[in-house]
Scaffold this motif. Structure first.
Motif, PDB file in Angstrom:
ATOM      1  N   ILE A 132      12.473  -7.445   0.496  1.00 38.30           N
ATOM      2  CA  ILE A 132      13.067  -6.115   0.627  1.00 38.30           C
ATOM      3  C   ILE A 132      13.550  -5.625  -0.731  1.00 38.30           C
ATOM      4  CG2 ILE A 132      14.819  -4.722   1.825  1.00 38.30           C
ATOM      5  CD1 ILE A 132      12.714  -5.989   3.693  1.00 38.30           C
ATOM      6  N   GLN A 133      13.120  -4.408  -0.997  1.00 36.46           N
ATOM      7  CA  GLN A 133      13.503  -3.770  -2.251  1.00 36.46           C
ATOM      8  C   GLN A 133      15.031  -3.612  -2.321  1.00 36.46           C
ATOM      9  OE1 GLN A 133      12.801   0.400  -1.941  1.00 36.46           O
ATOM     10  NE2 GLN A 133      11.702   0.369  -3.842  1.00 36.46           N
ATOM     11  N   ARG A 134      15.599  -3.888  -3.488  1.00 40.14           N
ATOM     12  CA  ARG A 134      17.048  -3.728  -3.639  1.00 40.14           C
ATOM     13  C   ARG A 134      17.432  -2.247  -3.494  1.00 40.14           C
ATOM     14  NH1 ARG A 134      17.424  -4.496  -8.889  1.00 40.14           N
ATOM     15  NH2 ARG A 134      15.168  -4.627  -8.899  1.00 40.14           N
ATOM     16  N   LEU A 188       1.889  10.971  -6.996  1.00 43.52           N
ATOM     17  CA  LEU A 188       2.994  10.108  -6.596  1.00 43.52           C
ATOM     18  C   LEU A 188       4.274  10.712  -7.150  1.00 43.52           C
ATOM     19  CD1 LEU A 188       1.547   6.533  -7.280  1.00 43.52           C
ATOM     20  CD2 LEU A 188       1.387   7.935  -5.218  1.00 43.52           C
ATOM     21  N   GLN A 189       5.407  10.343  -6.563  1.00 43.66           N
ATOM     22  CA  GLN A 189       6.699  10.792  -7.097  1.00 43.66           C
ATOM     23  C   GLN A 189       7.373   9.592  -7.778  1.00 43.66           C
ATOM     24  OE1 GLN A 189       9.394   9.500  -5.293  1.00 43.66           O
ATOM     25  NE2 GLN A 189       8.582   9.116  -3.257  1.00 43.66           N
ATOM     26  N   ILE A 190       8.420   9.875  -8.518  1.00 40.06           N
ATOM     27  CA  ILE A 190       9.024   8.823  -9.347  1.00 40.06           C
ATOM     28  C   ILE A 190       9.579   7.654  -8.511  1.00 40.06           C
ATOM     29  CG2 ILE A 190      11.365   9.803  -9.552  1.00 40.06           C
ATOM     30  CD1 ILE A 190      11.249   9.011 -12.566  1.00 40.06           C
ATOM     31  N   GLY A 191       9.933   7.916  -7.251  1.00 39.56           N
ATOM     32  CA  GLY A 191      10.382   6.824  -6.368  1.00 39.56           C
ATOM     33  C   GLY A 191       9.244   5.849  -6.102  1.00 39.56           C
ATOM     34  N   ASN A 192       8.039   6.359  -5.878  1.00 42.76           N
ATOM     35  CA  ASN A 192       6.876   5.493  -5.674  1.00 42.76           C
ATOM     36  C   ASN A 192       6.593   4.690  -6.946  1.00 42.76           C
ATOM     37  OD1 ASN A 192       5.342   8.420  -4.290  1.00 42.76           O
ATOM     38  ND2 ASN A 192       6.290   6.797  -3.081  1.00 42.76           N
ATOM     39  N   TYR A 193       6.830   5.337  -8.081  1.00 44.74           N
ATOM     40  CA  TYR A 193       6.546   4.699  -9.362  1.00 44.74           C
ATOM     41  C   TYR A 193       7.543   3.562  -9.630  1.00 44.74           C
ATOM     42  CZ  TYR A 193       5.492   4.170 -14.317  1.00 44.74           C
ATOM     43  OH  TYR A 193       5.138   3.648 -15.541  1.00 44.74           O
ATOM     44  N   THR A 209      19.394  -0.648  -5.172  1.00 48.68           N
ATOM     45  CA  THR A 209      19.463   0.010  -6.481  1.00 48.68           C
ATOM     46  C   THR A 209      18.086   0.498  -6.941  1.00 48.68           C
ATOM     47  OG1 THR A 209      19.294  -2.184  -7.437  1.00 48.68           O
ATOM     48  CG2 THR A 209      21.484  -1.196  -7.411  1.00 48.68           C
ATOM     49  N   GLY A 210      17.021   0.022  -6.281  1.00 48.95           N
ATOM     50  CA  GLY A 210      15.676   0.469  -6.665  1.00 48.95           C
ATOM     51  C   GLY A 210      15.285   1.743  -5.944  1.00 48.95           C
ATOM     52  N   ARG A 211      16.169   2.259  -5.126  1.00 49.69           N
ATOM     53  CA  ARG A 211      15.826   3.434  -4.336  1.00 49.69           C
ATOM     54  C   ARG A 211      16.188   4.709  -5.102  1.00 49.69           C
ATOM     55  NH1 ARG A 211      16.121   5.155   1.769  1.00 49.69           N
ATOM     56  NH2 ARG A 211      14.674   3.473   2.026  1.00 49.69           N
ATOM     57  N   ILE A 212      15.268   5.641  -5.128  1.00 51.21           N
ATOM     58  CA  ILE A 212      15.480   6.891  -5.860  1.00 51.21           C
ATOM     59  C   ILE A 212      15.693   8.027  -4.853  1.00 51.21           C
ATOM     60  CG2 ILE A 212      14.498   8.463  -7.588  1.00 51.21           C
ATOM     61  CD1 ILE A 212      14.947   5.531  -8.579  1.00 51.21           C
ATOM     62  N   TYR A 213      16.633   8.896  -5.175  1.00 50.07           N
ATOM     63  CA  TYR A 213      16.990   9.997  -4.274  1.00 50.07           C
ATOM     64  C   TYR A 213      16.525  11.339  -4.845  1.00 50.07           C
ATOM     65  CZ  TYR A 213      19.583   6.447  -1.857  1.00 50.07           C
ATOM     66  OH  TYR A 213      19.893   5.316  -1.150  1.00 50.07           O
ATOM     67  N   ALA A 238      19.448  12.085   0.041  1.00 52.51           N
ATOM     68  CA  ALA A 238      18.199  11.903   0.783  1.00 52.51           C
ATOM     69  C   ALA A 238      17.182  11.224  -0.128  1.00 52.51           C
ATOM     70  CB  ALA A 238      17.643  13.255   1.234  1.00 52.51           C
ATOM     71  N   LYS A 239      16.430  10.255   0.424  1.00 49.83           N
ATOM     72  CA  LYS A 239      15.409   9.542  -0.345  1.00 49.83           C
ATOM     73  C   LYS A 239      14.385  10.529  -0.909  1.00 49.83           C
ATOM     74  CE  LYS A 239      11.562   6.476   1.056  1.00 49.83           C
ATOM     75  NZ  LYS A 239      10.417   7.213   1.461  1.00 49.83           N
ATOM     76  N   MET A 240      14.012  10.345  -2.164  1.00 45.06           N
ATOM     77  CA  MET A 240      12.955  11.204  -2.702  1.00 45.06           C
ATOM     78  C   MET A 240      11.664  10.842  -1.973  1.00 45.06           C
ATOM     79  SD  MET A 240      11.610  11.831  -6.588  1.00 45.06           S
ATOM     80  CE  MET A 240      13.160  12.205  -7.337  1.00 45.06           C
ATOM     81  N   SER A 241      10.891  11.863  -1.623  1.00 47.47           N
ATOM     82  CA  SER A 241       9.741  11.617  -0.767  1.00 47.47           C
ATOM     83  C   SER A 241       8.577  12.518  -1.153  1.00 47.47           C
ATOM     84  CB  SER A 241      10.174  11.907   0.674  1.00 47.47           C
ATOM     85  OG  SER A 241       9.183  11.510   1.548  1.00 47.47           O
ATOM     86  N   LYS A 242       7.356  11.989  -1.003  1.00 44.61           N
ATOM     87  CA  LYS A 242       6.163  12.803  -1.274  1.00 44.61           C
ATOM     88  C   LYS A 242       6.132  14.016  -0.361  1.00 44.61           C
ATOM     89  CE  LYS A 242       3.154   8.874  -1.598  1.00 44.61           C
ATOM     90  NZ  LYS A 242       3.387   8.387  -0.232  1.00 44.61           N
ATOM     91  N   SER A 243       6.635  13.853   0.864  1.00 41.38           N
ATOM     92  CA  SER A 243       6.532  14.963   1.805  1.00 41.38           C
ATOM     93  C   SER A 243       7.852  15.727   1.934  1.00 41.38           C
ATOM     94  CB  SER A 243       6.065  14.436   3.162  1.00 41.38           C
ATOM     95  OG  SER A 243       6.876  13.358   3.550  1.00 41.38           O
ATOM     96  N   ALA A 244       8.631  15.754   0.857  1.00 38.97           N
ATOM     97  CA  ALA A 244       9.893  16.514   0.874  1.00 38.97           C
ATOM     98  C   ALA A 244       9.590  17.989   1.144  1.00 38.97           C
ATOM     99  CB  ALA A 244      10.590  16.365  -0.472  1.00 38.97           C
ATOM    100  N   GLY A 268       0.827  -1.213   0.000  1.00 40.73           N
ATOM    101  CA  GLY A 268       0.000   0.000   0.000  1.00 40.73           C
ATOM    102  C   GLY A 268       0.852   1.249   0.000  1.00 40.73           C
ATOM    103  N   MET A 269       0.191   2.359  -0.250  1.00 38.42           N
ATOM    104  CA  MET A 269       0.870   3.664  -0.142  1.00 38.42           C
ATOM    105  C   MET A 269      -0.057   4.616   0.597  1.00 38.42           C
ATOM    106  SD  MET A 269       2.531   4.630  -3.791  1.00 38.42           S
ATOM    107  CE  MET A 269       2.821   3.341  -4.978  1.00 38.42           C
ATOM    108  N   GLN A 270       0.559   5.588   1.218  1.00 41.59           N
ATOM    109  CA  GLN A 270      -0.242   6.609   1.909  1.00 41.59           C
ATOM    110  C   GLN A 270      -0.680   7.694   0.931  1.00 41.59           C
ATOM    111  OE1 GLN A 270       0.847   8.075   5.782  1.00 41.59           O
ATOM    112  NE2 GLN A 270       2.667   6.798   5.733  1.00 41.59           N
ATOM    113  N   PRO A 271      -1.925   8.171   1.075  1.00 39.32           N
ATOM    114  CA  PRO A 271      -2.355   9.287   0.228  1.00 39.32           C
ATOM    115  C   PRO A 271      -1.825  10.596   0.797  1.00 39.32           C
ATOM    116  CG  PRO A 271      -4.157   8.588   1.637  1.00 39.32           C
ATOM    117  CD  PRO A 271      -2.999   7.686   1.962  1.00 39.32           C
ATOM    118  N   SER A 272      -0.501  10.757   0.761  1.00 43.21           N
ATOM    119  CA  SER A 272       0.094  11.919   1.431  1.00 43.21           C
ATOM    120  C   SER A 272       0.434  13.057   0.478  1.00 43.21           C
ATOM    121  CB  SER A 272       1.325  11.479   2.237  1.00 43.21           C
ATOM    122  OG  SER A 272       2.119  10.591   1.493  1.00 43.21           O
ATOM    123  N   ALA A 273       0.063  12.933  -0.808  1.00 45.36           N
ATOM    124  CA  ALA A 273       0.288  14.042  -1.752  1.00 45.36           C
ATOM    125  C   ALA A 273      -0.702  13.912  -2.908  1.00 45.36           C
ATOM    126  CB  ALA A 273       1.713  14.007  -2.290  1.00 45.36           C
TER     127      ALA A 273
END
Ligand code: AQP
Length: 335
Positions: free
Chosen positions: A182-184, A18-23, A186-190, A197-203, A10-15
């Motif tokens: 657990i996500q690799r 979605l941002q490209i990291g969620n995608y 390399t799948g993490r977007i900054y 810093a991790k790219m985040s909806k609430s940046a 799931g994801m939180q409806p916090s924005a």
């Protein structure tokens, strides 16, 4: 009939978007996984209440998140795509699970400790403390086999496993004990402006976040302005070149190409060319998703209908688990 193993995420409806990291980190994987798993994908609006929200905005963000799941390739006739609060069993099972969790055990969760450190003890609600038990309820209601999560959620899935085992041992088997996948790394977007810093909806700032629903010109501009370094060579090195490495990961994820092949292609060429091509890759990937999401949002009644049908399907599974749990702990059945 062969039943497919179950998957929950799931994801939180916090924005609004979605941002490209969620995608890349979630949606792209979900749409593959829905083929081989019986998948449950939730918009976890009850979790979102742990942050301050404007009520009308939360409702809108919930719809928008669901629309982006569908636009990004989740098929609501194949996977079960629903809004968490539409299935009351989540909050009900959470209560049972809080009674099985030690107070110290809850306080040891690093995400809770981080939030207390960030907002202070009084600003951090009890909701934040019991958040992992709500997440455990989400997962356990569906007899989930696997939970794809980022490294930061691993501890919560470990707690979920402990609670499932504790319940099963104390009252008899009611839950499948889920496995985290657990996500690799390399799948993490900054963040494009702050690539450690991790790219985040609430940046705090929007400049380094690529939103799925951004105007294509804005997306391209953000990529052209992404922080790099003065070396000038397109080369993956997370430590020394976090900005360029992050852009390479995005490029590779969206094209399905290997990073060394991309490095070869841009050998001896500057960052300008590379960024221009990456902007095209991202814009081409996002454009149809954005278009579909906006079309779905133009007909909210139809979207709400799809979500209601899916909530009904989720509820069938969730209510069966909850009824078994209520029986096992000794609650009197309503005549
Ligand atoms: N930067 C990222 N790189 C790769 N994957 C990411 N995810 C989030 N950011 C990245 C994955 O997207 C899903 C979103 O889960 P969430 O909405 O419950 O919360 P989150 O992980 O905390 O995501 P955000 O975007 O940072 O939201 P906020 O700002 O609300 O906290 C998860 O599968 C996550 O791994």
């Amino acid at each position: 009939m062969v039943t497919r193993p179950r998957l929950y995420s799931g994801m939180q409806p916090s924005a609004d978007s979605l941002q490209i990291g969620n995608y890349i980190g979630a949606l792209m994987q979900w749409r593959e996984l829905q083929q081989s798993y019986q998948a449950f994908f939730s918009v976890v609006d009850l979790h979102a209440l742990t942050q301050p929200n404007d009520p009308a905005e939360l409702r809108e963000k919930t719809r928008r998140t669901a629309a982006q799941y569908i636009a990004g390739g989740i098929e609501p006739s194949r996977a079960t795509l629903y809004v968490q609060s539409h299935v009351p069993a989540h909050a009900e099972l959470q209560w049972i699970l809080t009674t099985l969790t030690g107070e110290g055990e809850a306080r040891r969760m690093t995400q809770y400790k981080d939030k207390v450190a960030r907002y202070g003890k009084d600003a951090a609600s009890v909701g934040l403390l019991v958040y992992p038990m709500l997440m455990a309820a989400d997962i356990l209601l569906y007899q989930t086999d696997i939970v794809p999560v980022g490294e930061d959620q691993k501890q919560h899935v470990e707690l979920t496993r402990d609670l499932a085992e504790r319940f099963n041992a104390r009252y008899g088997r009611a839950f499948t004990v889920p496995m985290p996948v657990i996500q690799r790394e390399t799948g993490r977007i900054y963040d494009l402006q702050n690539p450690t810093a991790k790219m985040s909806k609430s940046a705090e700032s929007d400049a380094g976040v690529l939103w799925l629903l951004d105007d294509p010109a804005v997306t391209a501009k953000k990529i052209m302005r992404a922080v790099t370094d003065s070396e000038g060579s397109v080369r993956y090195d997370r430590q020394a070149k976090p900005g360029v490495s992050n852009l390479l990961v995005i490029y590779a994820a969206l094209t399905g190409r290997q990073i060394p092949a991309i490095e070869d292609e841009y050998a001896g060429r500057g960052y300008g060319d590379f960024k221009k091509d990456l902007a095209e890759v991202v814009v081409n990937e996002f454009a149809p998703v954005r278009e579909r999401a906006l079309a779905l949002l133009a007909d909210p009644a139809e979207l709400d209908r799809v979500l209601a049908v899916n909530a009904g399907r989720a509820e069938e599974v969730a209510n069966a688990t909850l009824a078994d749990v209520y029986d096992k702990v000794g609650l009197l059945r309503r005549a």
